[in-house]
Structure formats: structure tokens, C-alpha cells
Design a protein around this motif. Structure first.
Motif: not given
Length: 193
Positions: A78, A80, A88-90, A93, A95, A97-98, A133, A143-144
Motif C-alpha cells: 500500500r 499512502l 490523502w491518496r491511497i 486514488e 481518499a 474519508h481521511l 490514517v 481506515e480513519r
């Protein structure tokens, strides 16, 4: 009291919640620090390994974290990427929710609890939320994590913080060394080196 410079390396023995070990190497950069480590453990009958590389800027905001995990669920990597302002990007992509998180907290790591303490630089008695994160150890799920740090009074030259993570119904007192690395994380890890 401000923290001293980071050592070249540190290590923790996991305890209670899991059986394992973590080793990390620190390197100062012109624009912050590079933290390279690995943690291995058995938890709940599941063995896992997580290798990580975390880059923080001079203000201790996490700018990137790459983790590779191996477990019975397979091999995963992964990436981040943070802009330092809480976006943020994961794996490339966005993110959303972060949004608002400035730190990365690896479930597998005691070291990552140093990131918000350095960044926040709280005075005794001060409290600050520090959403992070959060990356799971077994499958690198992200997840947050809502969490909070309150700086307690120093003791024997060590900074102490009351830490809470409501989603886990967890709170404890974290004790840090002169460089701002966790010495004792009750139920999770203890500094070995």
C-alpha cells in the motif's frame, strides 16, 4: 522540554496483545525524516510481517507511507500520500474519508505513536485531537482512527501522554524517551533498544 535528535535506530518487543518485534531506522533529510522499519508478530493465531517506509516533513506531518505486508491472506503493498494539509491518496486514488488526518498510525507499530507527539509539541496539560490514517497489520486495510493526546506532567526526564482511541474503547498513558520515541505502550509494546 523539546525532544533530542532521533537515534539511528530503535526496537520494541510486542507484549500482551501479540508476540513479536519491531525494528526501525531513522534518517534525517533536508525536508524532514525517513523512518524505515519492519515488524513481525503473531496475534490471534495469525502471523504477519509488515515492512514500512514513512516520510515526514520538518513539521512531522506524514507525507508518504509505503507498507508491504505478508500474512496468510497473501502479499500486499500500500502507498499512502499526504499533502501535509490533511488530504490523502491511497495507491494513487483520492481518499476523502481521511480528510483532516496528518499522521499515519500502523496497527503493527509502536513507533508511529511518535509522529503526533512530535508534530503537536503539546505543553503540559494541553490536549489535542489527532485523527490518523490507520493501517491494519493483517491485510493492510485502511481506515480513519479518531484519537486524542493529552500531555501529562514529565517524570524522570520523560514526557508522558494520556492517549485515547474511542473506537477501540482504549486509553493508556504513553511514556516517551528524550528523542520522543515510546518507551512503554501498555498492553502493546515495550522499548527493547
Amino acid at each position: 522540554m523539546p525532544f533530542l535528535p532521533l537515534p539511528t535506530s530503535a526496537a520494541w518487543a510486542h507484549q500482551d496483545a501479540r508476540c513479536g518485534f519491531e525494528v526501525v531506522y531513522f534518517r534525517a533529510l533536508d525536508d524532514g525524516h525517513l523512518l524505515t522499519g519492519a515488524t513481525t508478530a503473531v496475534e490471534g493465531g495469525q502471523p504477519w510481517i509488515v515492512d514500512y517506509e514513512i516520510r515526514v516533513d520538518v513539521g512531522w506531518r506524514t507525507r508518504s507511507a509505503r507498507a508491504t505486508g505478508r500474512s496468510s491472506t497473501g502479499l500486499r503493498t500500500r502507498l499512502l500520500e499526504g499533502d501535509g494539509e490533511g488530504r490523502w491518496r491511497i495507491d494513487g486514488e483520492p481518499a476523502l474519508h481521511l480528510d483532516g488526518c496528518l499522521d499515519v498510525d500502523l496497527e503493527s507499530s509502536a513507533m508511529t505513536n511518535a509522529l503526533p507527539v512530535h508534530r503537536l509539541a503539546l505543553t503540559a496539560g494541553a490536549t489535542a485531537p489527532s485523527p490518523a490514517v490507520y493501517m491494519r497489520a493483517l491485510d493492510l486495510g485502511i481506515e480513519r482512527l479518531e484519537q486524542q493526546y493529552t500531555r501529562a506532567g514529565d517524570q524522570d526526564g520523560h514526557q508522558r501522554y494520556e492517549y485515547t482511541a474511542p473506537v477501540f474503547d482504549f486509553s493508556c498513558q504513553l511514556v516517551y524517551d528524550e528523542a520522543g520515541l515510546v518507551l512503554a505502550y501498555p498492553g502493546i509494546a515495550v522499548r527493547a533498544f
